[in-house]
Design an enzyme around this catalytic site. Structure first.
Site, PDB file in Angstrom:
ATOM      1  N   GLU A  87     -72.437  -2.585 -24.146  1.00 10.17           N
ATOM      2  CA  GLU A  87     -72.480  -1.580 -25.198  1.00 10.17           C
ATOM      3  C   GLU A  87     -72.128  -0.174 -24.713  1.00 10.17           C
ATOM      4  O   GLU A  87     -71.589   0.626 -25.471  1.00 10.17           O
ATOM      5  CB  GLU A  87     -73.880  -1.548 -25.836  1.00 10.17           C
ATOM      6  N   SER A 351     -97.740 -30.662 -74.276  1.00 12.82           N
ATOM      7  CA  SER A 351     -98.428 -31.944 -74.443  1.00 12.82           C
ATOM      8  C   SER A 351     -98.916 -32.552 -73.137  1.00 12.82           C
ATOM      9  O   SER A 351     -99.643 -33.552 -73.167  1.00 12.82           O
ATOM     10  CB  SER A 351     -97.494 -32.942 -75.140  1.00 12.82           C
TER      11      SER A 351
END
Length: 669
Positions: A87, A351
């Protein structure tokens, strides 16, 4: 301060380098700051929570959510060298900005007439992550350079590198080296091998592509770039490079069963407190069957999205004997929506609540062969408000047996049954079954108007499949605590909820739902695997349910929209949820022997005339075997058809109803 700098449209390499030089000269004096650590320190010996299924197969890990600060002394020297090499090779030489590197990058920028990110030092990358946006502009580059120089004046190189490792993004939600080491390798940073360090050093360049869970070819190529650069700057020898390349870095696979793991996480917090996830150090044996869990996820994903990509669904599968949560899925895609619809979402069951009402009625002496009339009745709801419940399609069928009313999901009769047993009594009964309901005296409970979770509704069915015994849902079987070096068991909890006889008779009634009732599409399945169940559909076709069970497994399905809206005609429990249930259950029971429900001694079977409910005479044209709780069976013979009081051999009917008009069971319930 920088107004004399050329605009981007007139930029040239020498002018921008001049601006950066002015930044160096004119930067304000550094402020002092003693503590640069912005998160709590990583605990020593920290470990994640590992989860295994009931057969010891690794499922995944429960990761902490907090970020932790790792001092430079706990970051492997190899990783430090690798990051500096790849880097910012001149990191220990420059004062925050690498003028030569920036100049080279800016030349390329001018040639290509765009701004790139080349030339950034480790200090600049730290500044960008900590303080600045990702905007590409001259102004942002100048701010970045100014702050980088200020940081170099304020902090030592060692401190800057430490900050970098704790602030940089490593992909998949991992910020900082502590989260990265834990996520990808299940380690603390100081435990990382050289091979693992080489992988992590390459990630910040492109976290989406180069993280260790990315495509292996790309990840390996980036690792090789890191190692090659380390050789070039003499951080390692060529021989060391080859040794690292030859060493395998085992990446911990991503967690499976995310909805189930989220539920385990909540259970652990309930048991140990909110800090347990951050503390870690546990090995959890879950009640999950990993094979069934994978099947459940696949079934929900394919079954629901195959209808509509906007739809959502959930599945809960329990062992009715032990209550073990074998599988649980809270949605079609956890990455898109972690909301757990299996345990958290409350919806009207329609139901699907009715089997509990009928079971409660049986406990009070009502029988499966009792005759009920579905002529609508008006009820007073108070405040001069009247309520006249109707069947789903507003049809009327006259007289039906209780068995038929349940199979056809008759609304009017169900309300009458609830009125007979009393709402408070039913609410108490439902609570014993494991389903908390409201207590107001409201007969609309018969139609499933009170909202419930899928998990709670499935659990309430377990006594029906388990001889009346309620098995408390169990998610965790045992936990190993590393700190105590001890196991803690979580035994099953089973308690009586209703009589074995009522459970069996209700189950026999629910078997009809799958043969000629609202889920008759499951008839073939029920012939291969004796099963019982109930559909559920709410007003305007907003929610579709099916809860079904065999002696071995009980599974519930819910399908609907997160923001409730009509699914259209045909969006019913029988049409939508039942097929998904069958797809799951066929595979789940593929290797299991076919078993029927065991009849307890407290149940008797007699042959009746279903049109009258009395014992069948030899002249009765319709006869069927019916089950009764001992003591509630009929003792008188049918007088409607005359004939001698002889009890002939049972002759089950293909369509056990005594009405000229057959209810439409294809669309509504």
């Amino acid at each position: 301060m920088f107004s004399h700098c050329p605009s981007p449209l007139a930029k040239a390499p020498h002018s921008i380098v001049l601006c950066l030089f002015l930044v160096l000269i004119l930067a304000p004096p550094a402020r002092t700051q003693e503590n640069f650590a912005t998160y709590p320190p990583l605990p020593a010996g920290y470990s994640t929570i590992k989860v295994f299924d009931r057969q010891g197969r690794f499922v995944g890990r429960i990761l902490p959510e907090k970020r932790y600060w790792v001092p430079i002394e706990r970051i492997p020297p190899f990783l430090q060298k690798a990051v500096v090499a790849v880097e910012d090779a001149r990191f220990y030489e420059h004062g925050g900005i690498d003028v030569r590197g920036i100049a080279r990058a800016l030349v390329k920028d001018v040639v290509k007439r765009r701004l790139a990110e080349g030339g950034s030092t480790i200090t600049q990358q730290l500044i960008k992550n900590r303080h600045l946006s990702g905007e590409k502009s001259i102004e942002r580059k100048i701010d970045e350079a100014r702050l980088a120089i200020e940081y170099e004046r304020r902090y030592s190189k060692k401190q800057i590198l430490e900050m970098y490792f704790n602030e940089i993004y490593y992909g998949n939600g991992a910020w900082g080296i502590a989260q990265a080491a834990r996520l990808y390798f299940d380690k603390n940073p100081e435990e990382l091998t050289d091979a693992e360090c080489a992988l992590l050093a390459g990630v910040p360049k492109n976290p989406g592509a180069y993280n260790p869970l990315g495509k292996p070819a790309k990840v390996a190529l980036r690792r090789d770039v890191v190692l090659k650069r380390m050789v070039e700057v003499k951080a390692i020898s060529p021989r060391q490079r080859e040794a690292v390349r030859a060493t395998r870095a085992t990446v911990t696979p991503p967690g499976q069963a995310p909805y189930y793991l989220a539920h385990i996480r909540n259970k652990l917090i309930e048991r140990y407190g909110a800090g347990i996830v951050e503390q870690g150090g546990l090995e959890v044996t879950a009640a999950m069957d990993l094979n069934l869990q994978k099947l459940a996820e696949k079934t929900v994903r394919e079954g629901v999205t195959g209808i509509s990509p906007e739809l959502q669904g959930a599945l809960v599968c329990l062992d009715p004997t032990t209550g073990d949560l074998l599988a649980a899925v809270g949605g079609t895609d956890f990455t898109k929506s972690p909301y757990n619809r299996a345990f958290v979402a409350k919806r009207q069951p329609g139901s699907a609540i009715k089997p509990l009402i009928y079971a409660a009625a049986l406990e009070k002496g009502v029988t499966a062969s009792s005759i009920w009339d579905d002529t609508p009745v008006t009820y007073n709801r108070g405040n001069n408000a009247a309520w006249k419940p109707q069947n789903y399609g507003r049809e009327q069928y006259g007289e039906l047996t209780l068995r038929q009313a349940l199979a056809y999901s008759n609304n009017v009769i169900t309300v009458k049954v609830l009125d007979t047993i009393g709402v408070p009594s039913f609410v108490d009964f439902a609570g014993k079954m494991g389903l908390p309901l409201r207590s107001p005296n409201d007969l609309s409970l018969a139609l499933g108007t009170d909202e419930v979770t899928l998990h709670d509704l499935v659990q309430a069915y377990t006594p029906l499949a388990n001889g009346g015994l309620r098995a408390e849902s169990r998610t965790i079987i045992r936990v190993y605590e590393h700190n105590r070096r001890a196991w803690s068991e979580n035994p099953t909890t089973v308690s009586p909820a209703l009589s074995p006889a009522a459970a069996f008779v209700t189950t026999r009634m629910l078997k009809d739902v799958l043969t000629y009732g609202t889920a008759k599409s499951l008839r073939k399945f029920s012939q291969e695997h004796p099963a019982a169940g109930k559909t559920g559909t709410t007003d305007d076709y907003r929610d579709a349910w099916f809860i079904g069970y065999t002696p071995q497994v009980i599974t519930g399905i819910w399908v609907g929209y997160d923001k409730p809206k009509p699914g259209g005609k045909g969006f019913t429990g029988g049409g939508i949820a039942a097929p998904i249930w069958e797809r799951f259950m066929r595979t789940a029971l593929a290797a299991a022997p076919a078993m029927d429900f065991t009849k307890p001694d407290t149940v008797v079977s007699v042959t009746i005339d279903p049109t009258t409910g009395y014992l069948a005479n030899g002249e009765c044209p319709e006869q069927r075997d019916e089950f009764y709780i001992a003591g509630t069976e009929p003792t008188e013979y049918c007088a409607k058809h005359g004939g001698a009081p002889v009890n002939p051999p049972p002759q089950p009917l293909a369509h056990p109803n005594g009405n000229e008009q057959q209810p439409d069971t294809d669309a509504e319930d």
